[in-house]
Design a protein around this motif. Structure first.
Motif, PDB file in Angstrom:
ATOM      1  N   THR A 422       0.849  -1.197   0.000  1.00 56.91           N
ATOM      2  CA  THR A 422       0.000   0.000   0.000  1.00 56.91           C
ATOM      3  C   THR A 422       0.884   1.245   0.000  1.00 56.91           C
ATOM      4  O   THR A 422       2.099   1.177   0.230  1.00 56.91           O
ATOM      5  N   THR A 466      -4.715   5.816   2.768  1.00 61.11           N
ATOM      6  CA  THR A 466      -3.924   4.699   2.285  1.00 61.11           C
ATOM      7  C   THR A 466      -4.356   4.424   0.850  1.00 61.11           C
ATOM      8  O   THR A 466      -5.554   4.385   0.551  1.00 61.11           O
ATOM      9  N   THR A 468      -3.838   2.374  -3.083  1.00 59.78           N
ATOM     10  CA  THR A 468      -3.440   1.129  -3.744  1.00 59.78           C
ATOM     11  C   THR A 468      -2.073   1.336  -4.387  1.00 59.78           C
ATOM     12  O   THR A 468      -1.800   2.388  -4.964  1.00 59.78           O
ATOM     13  N   ASN A 555      -1.283   3.055   8.346  1.00 61.98           N
ATOM     14  CA  ASN A 555      -1.594   2.235   7.178  1.00 61.98           C
ATOM     15  C   ASN A 555      -3.007   1.693   7.386  1.00 61.98           C
ATOM     16  O   ASN A 555      -3.209   0.529   7.715  1.00 61.98           O
TER      17      ASN A 555
END
Length: 786
Positions: A422, A466, A468, A555
């Motif tokens: 991530t 967070t 992708t 995260n």
């Protein structure tokens, strides 16, 4: 950098040393009060009681300041090898340090601290260099360099310094140019081929202008070793520099320009694995090797990390400040301090304690700060006062890639695929405005009253999410969300693009966490002190301080995790005394204190929708808590050449209100009655030195330091995995120096018995790991100073 720069700096230091020796005969005893203070020792000199500090924004003897202060001179810092806040804990009662593993130092005073390891972490103990604030914890790591002295003020601060703080303040005072030419150098070689070279040159350019240039190069080989393969880690590579220009354009006017910075290309520290507790029990079979991974041996050097991945930093910091002092009359002075600081972070950290990619962070970001303070101080007969205001604009931008390929988090999106990595993208902007005033009134020759008031307005704008990192992860997380949306009768989402936010709100809609937190407060201080004799001071203070709220960098998967914690406050009561006995052979200071803590900020967990992994990390506030304690310090000079300092702190911390949160196993638990993490109940410091004559021009000396900390814990709850054992560290030094103190040669050892100790334990994704302290190190040093 390696060999070429070392040789170049060694040549520079040699030239400086040669010049210093040539100029020694012409050196004057003292150019000004600041130079004299720089030669006095805070714990090993016959002049301990007379050290001059500026804790109250004016020069006065340490024994006359009605508050708890630890002060060490630059010479004492060099002799004892103090180069960081971590080293200061060996000489400062009540000061504690925790290794974060992320380059951000975490410290507390008398149990008041804030454990956060991110770029945007703002400490509860504020740090200054020449009264210029370093608003983010990570900025403080290079402050202890070429110093005249350091002052550690305990208890809430705000009416005298440029930032509010609940724990205290650490003020580093840099060495300034003098009125005559001076140069000096110190070189040391120690364990792990560590070379530490420091030098300075101070040049007067006429009657009104002076320049001081200082530099430091630190280079060392690996000190950590893998216990599962042949590999080493722990290179040190630090370069620092500072330029100070003092200009007195007219009588009653002085301008000081300070430009300083450092570049750090050292390795990041690896952690030690002590247990495997997967984030999701049903997914534990996905990472079977972690369940049987050997735990770390109990010594300071052994750890483990990902093979073939350079765990290095490329971090840099610079700061520019301009201070002006202008006498408006014989009694009134106007002071202006303008400063800009910036810290850039680019590093790779592996915090899981294994050779598998359980969690690895790459990247960093930056933070910067602009500050402006203007104040007027005056002395009108028995009354001294100061009024002023300041403004600060602080930013923290965090950009990280978090790799989780071999962790249960990677498999949370099954059967829709995996989420191996991530991206963290977070921003915080603080705008702080404050007005402050302070007054001291001598109502009789022996009694003074003090009062201070500060109004602070803080606005925080934050955003973050967070994201992708890869197409496979984007498809997997979209599949999971659509399955959850389908169960609720919601329409499916289009595939979340790579680089887009994957955090969701309670309605399972992806987006970014954004918001504003606006808060204000009034901090204050009132006090009374009585000086019945020249060598006795008795005082009492009541004060309230604040620490502004902030948003977490995590995260995370839920937008609700990024809700900021609100400001915390401490109402502090303190009584103390400072006195000298035995005809000045012993100086004693003691204090007792009680802190009423409101909304203490801590890392905790929250259960939000969607509950993908159970309780999720966030920042939380503890409604009410308290700290009771006492500390004392005795400086003894029983005979010529012998100096002994004995100091100790007792702390009793407790959560006094209902506070339910989640323990290390993710179970909801009531923490009322728990002590604070990272807060040892007892701290004891013993520092001694003895010097004797061996010839008409040379003295010999021997000295040592013992620093004891009782056991504490690294988190709330009663899980023994979070225990931090008690330890005692022993340092020794022995050597020769000239009677005029212009050169010194010594052999030294730190943690000479190689005591195994650690300061931090935490569960990170699936693993519980700790950070060990430094192993035994031995070395030699040689210094030349005017």
């Amino acid at each position: 950098m390696k060999t070429g720069n070392v040789r170049f700096f060694a040549l520079v230091c040699y030239l400086l040393a040669t010049t210093a020796v040539a100029e020694a005969a012409k050196a004057q005893v003292a150019d000004n009060q600041e130079d004299e203070v720089g030669r006095r020792s805070g714990s090993g000199s016959d002049e301990v009681a007379e050290i001059v500090v500026t804790a109250q924004k004016r020069s006065e003897n340490l024994s006359d300041v009605p508050m708890s202060i630890t002060a060490l001179s630059g010479d004492s810092l060099l002799q004892r090898g103090v180069q960081s806040v971590q080293d200061l804990t060996k000489f400062t009662p009540g000061l504690s340090y925790v290794e974060s593993g992320s380059s951000a130092p975490v410290y507390s005073l008398r149990g008041v601290g804030f454990f956060d390891t991110t770029i945007g972490a703002r400490p509860a103990v504020s740090v200054y260099v020449d009264e210029v604030p370093l608003p983010f914890s990570i900025m403080a790591q290079g402050a202890a360099f070429d110093l005249e002295r350091v002052e550690v003020l305990k208890g809430p601060q705000g009416t005298l310094f440029g930032q509010n703080s609940t724990g205290g303040a650490i003020n580093y005072i840099a060495s300034k140019p003098g009125r005559s030419f001076k140069a000096g150098v110190e070189a040391s070689y120690s364990s792990f081929n560590t070379i530490d070279l420091q030098g300075f040159v101070s040049v007067p350019l006429g009657e009104t202008l002076g320049v001081r240039v200082a530099g430091r190069l630190l280079r060392g080989d690996e000190w950590q070793r893998s216990y599962t393969r042949t590999d080493e880690l722990g290179d040190r590579d630090l370069l620092q520099g500072r330029l100070i220009v003092d200009w007195r354009p007219a009588d009653g006017a002085k301008l000081t320009l300070n430009i300083n910075g450092f570049r750090d290309r050292s390795d990041t520290q690896a952690a030690q694995l002590i247990a495997f507790i997967p984030s999701s029990l049903r997914l534990a079979p996905q990472v079977p090797a972690l369940a049987t991974y050997p735990t770390a041996p109990q010594n300071n050097r052994d750890a483990d990390w990902d093979a073939g991945i350079p765990l290095v930093k490329d971090n840099s910091f610079y700061q520019m400040s301009l201070r002006g002092d202008f006498d408006l009359s014989d009694a009134i002075t106007l002071t202006s301090i303008t400063a800009y600081s910036r810290f850039d972070v680019d590093q790779v950290t592996d915090q899981d304690g294994t050779s598998y990619n359980n969690v690895r962070t790459t990247g960093g970001g930056f933070n910067d700060s602009f500050s402006q303070e203007v104040r007027v101080s005056a002395e009108l007969g028995p009354i001294r006062f100061m009024v002023g205001g300041n403004y600060a604009h602080d930013r923290a931008i965090e950009l990280n890639r978090v790799d989780l390929a071999y962790s249960t988090t990677n498999f949370v999106t099954q059967p829709y695929g995996v989420l191996p990595a991530t991206l963290q993208s977070y921003r915080q902007i603080f705008d702080t405005k404050a007005l402050f005033g302070n007054v001291d009134w001598e109502i009789s020759p022996t009694v003074r009253v003090h009062g201070g008031l500060r109004y602070t307005d803080v606005k925080l704008d934050y955003s973050g999410c967070t994201k992708t990192a890869e197409a496979t992860g984007a498809a997997a997380i979209t599949g999971l969300y659509n399955a959850l949306r389908s169960a609720r009768g919601l329409t499916p989402l289009a595939t979340i693009p790579v680089g887009s936010c994957l955090m969701v709100d309670g309605g399972l809609n992806p987006g970014e966490a954004t918001g504003t937190l606006s808060q204000d407060n009034i901090s204050w201080r009132v006090g009374l002190d009585w000086k019945p004799s020249p060598r006795t001071l008795i005082y009492a203070n009541v004060s309230r301080g604040y620490k502004a709220g902030s948003a977490p960098t995590i995260n995370g998967l839920a937008i609700a995790q990024v809700v900021p914690a609100v400001q915390e406050s401490v109402l502090a009561y303190e009584v103390g005394a400072k006195f000298s006995v035995l005809d000045g052979a012993a100086d004693i200071s003691a204090a007792a204190f009680y802190y009423d803590y409101t909304d203490k900020q801590v890392r905790g967990r929250t259960l939000v929708q969607p509950a993908l992994l159970g309780p999720l990390e966030t920042l939380v506030n503890i409604p009410r808590s308290k700290i009771r304690g006492a500390e004392a310090q005795i400086n003894l000079r029983p005979m010529a050449g012998l100096n002994v300092t004995i100091a100790g702190t007792y702390l009793d911390s407790e959560v006094t209100s209902d506070f339910s949160n989640y323990n290390i196993l993710g179970a909801l638990q009531q923490f009322k009655g728990n002590s604070f993490p990272y807060t040892p109940k007892y701290q004891v410091i013993l520092d001694s030195s003895y010097a004797w004559s061996v010839s008409e021009s040379v003295d010999a000396f021997i000295g040592g330091n013992v620093n004891y900390r009782s056991a504490t814990v690294a988190g709330f709850g009663s899980n023994t995995l979070l225990d931090i054992d008690s330890y005692a560290l022993v340092d020794l030094r022995i050597g020769l120096e000239s009677k005029n103190k212009r050169w010194r040669a010594q052999v030294f050892g730190k943690n000479i018995f190689d005591q195994y100790y650690w300061s931090n334990v935490a569960k990170f994704v699936d693993n519980v790991r700790r950070y060990s302290g430094s192993p035994a190190t031995f070395g030699v040093s040689l210094s030349f100073r005017p």
